[in-house]
Design an enzyme around this catalytic site. Structure first.
Site, short mmCIF file in Angstrom:
data_model
loop_
_atom_site.label_atom_id
_atom_site.label_comp_id
_atom_site.label_asym_id
_atom_site.label_seq_id
_atom_site.Cartn_x
_atom_site.Cartn_y
_atom_site.Cartn_z
N TYR A 65 0.83 -1.20 0.00
CA TYR A 65 0.00 0.00 0.00
C TYR A 65 0.86 1.25 0.00
O TYR A 65 1.81 1.39 0.78
CB TYR A 65 -0.92 0.04 1.23
CG TYR A 65 -1.64 1.35 1.39
CD1 TYR A 65 -2.70 1.68 0.55
CD2 TYR A 65 -1.23 2.28 2.33
CE1 TYR A 65 -3.35 2.90 0.66
CE2 TYR A 65 -1.86 3.51 2.45
CZ TYR A 65 -2.92 3.82 1.61
OH TYR A 65 -3.54 5.02 1.71
N GLY A 72 -5.71 5.61 -0.19
CA GLY A 72 -7.11 5.65 0.19
C GLY A 72 -7.94 4.70 -0.64
O GLY A 72 -7.62 3.51 -0.77
#
Length: 520
Positions: A65, A72
């Site tokens: 990530y 997001g």
């Protein structure tokens, strides 16, 4: 403790960051005294090892990530290795949309220090040279312009911290030697070079709770100072109202053994020792009103709040609060939620409540000093020419106004939440809002206490300052060096502001403690 800047700060022993041992006193030394900052050698080795792990992950094309994915709601969008650098630059530029007044320089110095300390833990994947540039900016006085509004207090203080990261990139704006400059010019004038963000670095710089924690840390430092001063000022008021110190006797507080209540009661006994103005039970009255008699219970409860806040602040300033976190020894990359500011949001809301009460009871003591129906014989509104001169009448109005404002500010921010990023980030803490409101409450408290002190000193003109205890006489003399008696009506706005400022500095309290010994 609030420190004054020292000219020889550059010669001081540096505060070495390792992500484990930062405390509010060290933050104050760096923020106010400009004590230099360095990076602990073992911490540096952890940072290097973690950075190597990031580069291996990028080379291997693993899904991480914010490194090989978007942010997001875009976390399911894969980013190619060749776009990894642009991803970080775009992150900072797009997120740098905070608004409002720039945070004060002390807050910016604190947040830079706390961010550097978090990165020094070695779980964020920052390059050593990027971390060193952040430290160099602290030491050379390059202070990014960071707008105060825009954080939800959950995915980190993203928007405000992005303005910090912009300056490291040579963009945005910064203050340097009193001038507001472009980030590039500020760095150049300080002899520093901007960095080009690499994979993970943008996210590492902004995904954390350093805005709320820096504001909270400085608010806590001020609160601890004001809590001590509240005991000293209240003691002066007790004398001028011919109060009864029996209520502060050790026996009373040992049977309700809150340590903070016991500590405040001991403070009051030490402060009132030698007073010729206090009275005994039944001498003038059997017992005092609550704003005098219950000082240990109320002030002590505020001290309990401060102890709670201190505990949470110290944990947070030594925490890794970004996402994802890398654990080099286990070879793990874990997406978690340490950026969520709920612990600090609760602490800041608690701080607002505790300090608001310190002001509430102070305003009630001020009312007793100026109200002839309550003051035990003092002239109405402490006027030297009642009727012609209003004396301290409107000072109490100001105090009441500020106390009322605090009641609004003390409404908990942490009970609010609003979803963001298309409901991916569906619960937030509002911790930065809580911290900003707490800072305002604390500044308000300093003014309320200043008003009580000015009024108490004026009351001493009527009851006889020569009868004051040695400790309170020191405070009276310090006050009189700044504020002369109000024999004729005059504007006292500047007096209140000046005294409020003095209450946040070292000199007056040190002078009192030279008589009493170290106060609780």
């Amino acid at each position: 403790m609030v420190y004054k800047q020292q000219e020889s700060s550059l010669e001081a022993t540096p505060v070495l960051l390792n992500g484990e041992q930062l405390i509010p006193e060290l933050v104050a030394a760096v923020v106010y005294n400009h004590v230099p900052v360095g990076l602990d050698e073992q911490a540096l080795q952890r940072v290097i090892a973690c950075r190597n792990m990031v580069e291996e992950l990028v080379a291997a094309g693993q899904v991480v990530y914010g490194v090989t994915t978007g942010f997001g709601k875009f976390s399911d969008v894969t980013i190619s290795p060749q776009d990894a650098v642009q991803l970080q630059v775009n992150l900072i530029r797009s997120h740098a949309c905070a608004v409002g007044r720039p945070l004060p320089e002390p807050t910016v110095r604190a947040l830079m220090l706390l961010r550097a300390n978090a990165l020094a833990k070695g779980h964020s994947g920052i390059r050593p040279e990027t971390l060193q540039l952040l430290i160099d900016c602290i030491n050379r006085g390059v202070h990014p312009v960071v707008p105060e509004q825009g954080s939800l207090g959950a995915s980190g203080d993203l928007a405000p911290l992005s303005h910090l990261a912009l300056v490291l990139m040579g963009e945005g704006e910064a203050y340097y030697q009193g001038e507001r400059l472009s980030g590039e010019n500020a760095l150049t004038n300080a002899g520093l070079n901007a960095i080009n963000l690499q994979a993970k670095e943008g996210l590492a710089l902004i995904n954390g709770t350093q805005i709320m924690t820096s504001i909270g840390t400085l608010a806590l430092i001020k609160s601890q100072r004001l809590a001590k001063f509240a005991d000293v000022i209240a003691s002066l008021t007790v004398e001028c109202l011919r109060g009864i110190p029996d209520a502060f006797a050790e026996e009373v507080h040992q049977v309700r053994p809150y340590p903070e209540q016991i500590g405040v009661a001991k403070n009051l006994c030490n402060l009132l020792k030698g007073s010729k103005l206090t009275t005994r039970q039944g001498e003038l009255r059997v017992q005092d009103a609550y704003s005098l008699r219950c000082l240990p219970q109320v002030h002590g409860a505020t001290r309990q709040v401060l102890a709670y806040v201190q505990d949470k602040i110290v944990i947070e300033m030594n925490a890794a609060t970004d996402n994802p976190l890398l654990f080099v020894e286990k070879g793990l990359v874990i997406s978690g939620g340490n950026f969520h500011g709920q612990p600090i949001a609760f602490a800041m809301d608690f701080l607002k409540i505790g300090m608001s009460e310190l002001a509430n009871i102070s305003e009630r003591r001020t009312e007793r000093l100026v109200n002839p129906a309550l003051s035990g014989g003092l002239p109405a509104f402490l006027s030297h020419n009642p009727g012609v001169c209003s004396g301290m009448m409107i000072m109490q109005y100001v105090s009441a106004s500020i106390v009322s404002e605090n009641k609004v500010l003390a409404h908990p921010s942490s009970v609010d939440s609003i979803p963001s990023s298309a409901n991916q980030e569906d619960h937030v803490s509002m911790g930065t809002t809580a911290a900003r409101n707490a800072a305002q409450v604390i500044d308000n408290v300093s003014k309320v206490l200043a008003i009580e002190l000015i009024c108490a000193a004026e009351a001493a003109e009527f009851v006889g300052a020569e009868g004051l205890a040695p400790a309170t006489r020191v405070l009276y003399d310090k006050l009189r060096s700044l504020v002369p008696p109000v024999v004729e009506d005059r504007s006292t706005s500047r007096d209140i502001e000046n005294v409020a400022t003095a209450l946040l500095e070292d000199e007056w309290l040190q002078a009192v403690e030279a008589v009493t010994g170290k106060l609780f």
